[in-house]
Design a protein around this motif. Sequence first.
Motif, PDB file in Angstrom:
ATOM      1  N   ASP A  42       0.782  -1.224   0.000  1.00 21.39           N
ATOM      2  CA  ASP A  42       0.000   0.000   0.000  1.00 21.39           C
ATOM      3  C   ASP A  42       0.819   1.282   0.000  1.00 21.39           C
ATOM      4  N   ASP A  43       2.117   1.209   0.313  1.00 17.26           N
ATOM      5  CA  ASP A  43       2.894   2.444   0.367  1.00 17.26           C
ATOM      6  C   ASP A  43       3.774   2.643  -0.878  1.00 17.26           C
ATOM      7  N   PHE A  44       3.589   1.834  -1.886  1.00 20.03           N
ATOM      8  CA  PHE A  44       4.219   1.972  -3.196  1.00 20.03           C
ATOM      9  C   PHE A  44       5.716   1.659  -3.209  1.00 20.03           C
ATOM     10  N   THR A  45       6.260   1.107  -2.120  1.00 20.71           N
ATOM     11  CA  THR A  45       7.689   0.779  -2.132  1.00 20.71           C
ATOM     12  C   THR A  45       7.997  -0.440  -2.997  1.00 20.71           C
ATOM     13  N   SER A  46       6.987  -1.168  -3.397  1.00 20.73           N
ATOM     14  CA  SER A  46       7.235  -2.326  -4.253  1.00 20.73           C
ATOM     15  C   SER A  46       6.519  -2.177  -5.592  1.00 20.73           C
ATOM     16  N   ALA A  47       6.530  -0.979  -6.145  1.00 17.05           N
ATOM     17  CA  ALA A  47       5.913  -0.793  -7.464  1.00 17.05           C
ATOM     18  C   ALA A  47       6.650  -1.689  -8.450  1.00 17.05           C
ATOM     19  N   THR A  48       5.937  -2.625  -9.020  1.00 14.15           N
ATOM     20  CA  THR A  48       6.553  -3.583  -9.935  1.00 14.15           C
ATOM     21  C   THR A  48       6.415  -3.151 -11.384  1.00 14.15           C
ATOM     22  N   GLU A  49       5.540  -2.193 -11.634  1.00 19.50           N
ATOM     23  CA  GLU A  49       5.352  -1.716 -13.002  1.00 19.50           C
ATOM     24  C   GLU A  49       4.848  -0.274 -12.954  1.00 19.50           C
ATOM     25  N   ILE A  50       5.564   0.617 -13.630  1.00 17.09           N
ATOM     26  CA  ILE A  50       5.121   1.990 -13.813  1.00 17.09           C
ATOM     27  C   ILE A  50       5.191   2.252 -15.310  1.00 17.09           C
ATOM     28  N   GLY A  89       9.604   1.744 -14.716  1.00 19.45           N
ATOM     29  CA  GLY A  89       9.895   2.554 -13.540  1.00 19.45           C
ATOM     30  C   GLY A  89       9.690   1.802 -12.240  1.00 19.45           C
ATOM     31  N   ARG A  90      10.389   2.277 -11.234  1.00 17.63           N
ATOM     32  CA  ARG A  90      10.210   1.744  -9.889  1.00 17.63           C
ATOM     33  C   ARG A  90      10.488   2.863  -8.890  1.00 17.63           C
ATOM     34  N   LEU A  91       9.967   2.685  -7.701  1.00 13.30           N
ATOM     35  CA  LEU A  91      10.169   3.655  -6.631  1.00 13.30           C
ATOM     36  C   LEU A  91      11.072   3.054  -5.565  1.00 13.30           C
ATOM     37  N   GLU A  92      11.987   3.864  -5.068  1.00 16.22           N
ATOM     38  CA  GLU A  92      12.821   3.468  -3.936  1.00 16.22           C
ATOM     39  C   GLU A  92      12.631   4.498  -2.841  1.00 16.22           C
ATOM     40  N   LYS A  93      12.379   4.031  -1.635  1.00 14.57           N
ATOM     41  CA  LYS A  93      12.183   4.944  -0.515  1.00 14.57           C
ATOM     42  C   LYS A  93      13.537   5.409  -0.003  1.00 14.57           C
ATOM     43  N   LYS A  94      13.662   6.732   0.182  1.00 16.58           N
ATOM     44  CA  LYS A  94      14.892   7.324   0.688  1.00 16.58           C
ATOM     45  C   LYS A  94      14.497   8.392   1.699  1.00 16.58           C
ATOM     46  N   ASN A  95      14.589   8.054   2.983  1.00 14.89           N
ATOM     47  CA  ASN A  95      14.151   8.937   4.073  1.00 14.89           C
ATOM     48  C   ASN A  95      12.662   9.246   3.892  1.00 14.89           C
ATOM     49  N   ASP A  96      12.286  10.531   3.816  1.00 14.57           N
ATOM     50  CA  ASP A  96      10.878  10.896   3.671  1.00 14.57           C
ATOM     51  C   ASP A  96      10.434  10.987   2.219  1.00 14.57           C
ATOM     52  N   LEU A  97      11.361  10.800   1.298  1.00 14.46           N
ATOM     53  CA  LEU A  97      11.045  10.894  -0.129  1.00 14.46           C
ATOM     54  C   LEU A  97      11.167   9.529  -0.783  1.00 14.46           C
ATOM     55  N   TYR A  98      10.653   9.475  -1.985  1.00 11.43           N
ATOM     56  CA  TYR A  98      10.882   8.330  -2.853  1.00 11.43           C
ATOM     57  C   TYR A  98      11.738   8.819  -4.016  1.00 11.43           C
ATOM     58  N   ILE A  99      12.413   7.899  -4.643  1.00 17.21           N
ATOM     59  CA  ILE A  99      13.165   8.179  -5.866  1.00 17.21           C
ATOM     60  C   ILE A  99      12.517   7.350  -6.971  1.00 17.21           C
ATOM     61  N   GLY A 120       2.146  11.858  -1.133  1.00 11.89           N
ATOM     62  CA  GLY A 120       1.200  12.648  -0.353  1.00 11.89           C
ATOM     63  C   GLY A 120       0.306  11.817   0.539  1.00 11.89           C
ATOM     64  N   GLY A 121       0.247  10.515   0.291  1.00 12.45           N
ATOM     65  CA  GLY A 121      -0.575   9.629   1.103  1.00 12.45           C
ATOM     66  C   GLY A 121      -1.744   9.057   0.332  1.00 12.45           C
ATOM     67  N   GLN A 122      -2.587   8.361   1.069  1.00 13.12           N
ATOM     68  CA  GLN A 122      -3.769   7.728   0.488  1.00 13.12           C
ATOM     69  C   GLN A 122      -5.004   8.113   1.279  1.00 13.12           C
ATOM     70  N   ILE A 123      -6.124   8.071   0.575  1.00 11.67           N
ATOM     71  CA  ILE A 123      -7.392   8.408   1.202  1.00 11.67           C
ATOM     72  C   ILE A 123      -8.516   7.772   0.380  1.00 11.67           C
ATOM     73  N   THR A 124      -9.634   7.530   1.029  1.00 10.62           N
ATOM     74  CA  THR A 124     -10.831   7.088   0.319  1.00 10.62           C
ATOM     75  C   THR A 124     -11.682   8.330   0.085  1.00 10.62           C
ATOM     76  N   ASP A 125     -12.026   8.585  -1.173  1.00 12.78           N
ATOM     77  CA  ASP A 125     -12.805   9.782  -1.497  1.00 12.78           C
ATOM     78  C   ASP A 125     -14.278   9.579  -1.132  1.00 12.78           C
ATOM     79  N   PRO A 126     -15.106  10.621  -1.262  1.00 10.65           N
ATOM     80  CA  PRO A 126     -16.526  10.497  -0.882  1.00 10.65           C
ATOM     81  C   PRO A 126     -17.302   9.463  -1.695  1.00 10.65           C
ATOM     82  N   TYR A 127     -16.740   8.994  -2.807  1.00  6.90           N
ATOM     83  CA  TYR A 127     -17.418   8.009  -3.651  1.00  6.90           C
ATOM     84  C   TYR A 127     -16.916   6.593  -3.409  1.00  6.90           C
ATOM     85  N   GLY A 128     -16.068   6.429  -2.385  1.00  9.21           N
ATOM     86  CA  GLY A 128     -15.557   5.117  -2.036  1.00  9.21           C
ATOM     87  C   GLY A 128     -14.338   4.675  -2.821  1.00  9.21           C
TER      88      GLY A 128
END
Length: 177
Positions: A42-50, A89-99, A120-128
């Motif tokens: 859920d935190d995108f540190t293992s994005a396997t495909e971008i 593409g892939r994301l790597e977490k580095k302190n408070d940022l991703y690369i 910026g984080g995740q949220i459920t919008d008013p439409y679910g």
Amino acid sequence: MTNHWKIDPSHSEVEFKVKHLMITTITGHFGTYKLDVTTNDDDFTSATEIDFTINVNSINTKNQQRDEHLKSAEFFDIEHYPEITLRGGRLEKKNDLYILLGELTIKGISREITFEVEFGGQITDPYGQQKAGFTIIGAISRKEFGLIWNAITEAGQVVVGDLIRINCNIQLIKTEF
């Protein structure tokens, strides 16, 4: 658990900035693009495909003559290269940022890129719908991607700078495949 995400184009923007006459900065946007992301968490540190694709014909710098010049063979050559892509593409977490690491292709030329990403984080919008937000910041040399047109002013200044600053605000929607 595999998660699939697609861009929410009505809540995203792809922007670039470049020096003009080396005294001001011109801002442009691309209005049509698609982005698919696959993650294993859920935190995108293992994005396997971008997989990000931009329709170059959607460029808008608030000047139609300049936009047409940018679409021409002297710049993007949209007749032969209608898309800009970021693949693998892939994301790597580095302190408070991703690369963000990936292969950017412009005008048929591919280069490895590295951009900073603020999650910026995740949220459920008013439409679910589950949403995730990112700000992506980076820079490239346009000349490294074959965008070499330029002119020189009487004072010896170049008309268009080489460094292109990229700023994207991306909102993703979790989808079912």
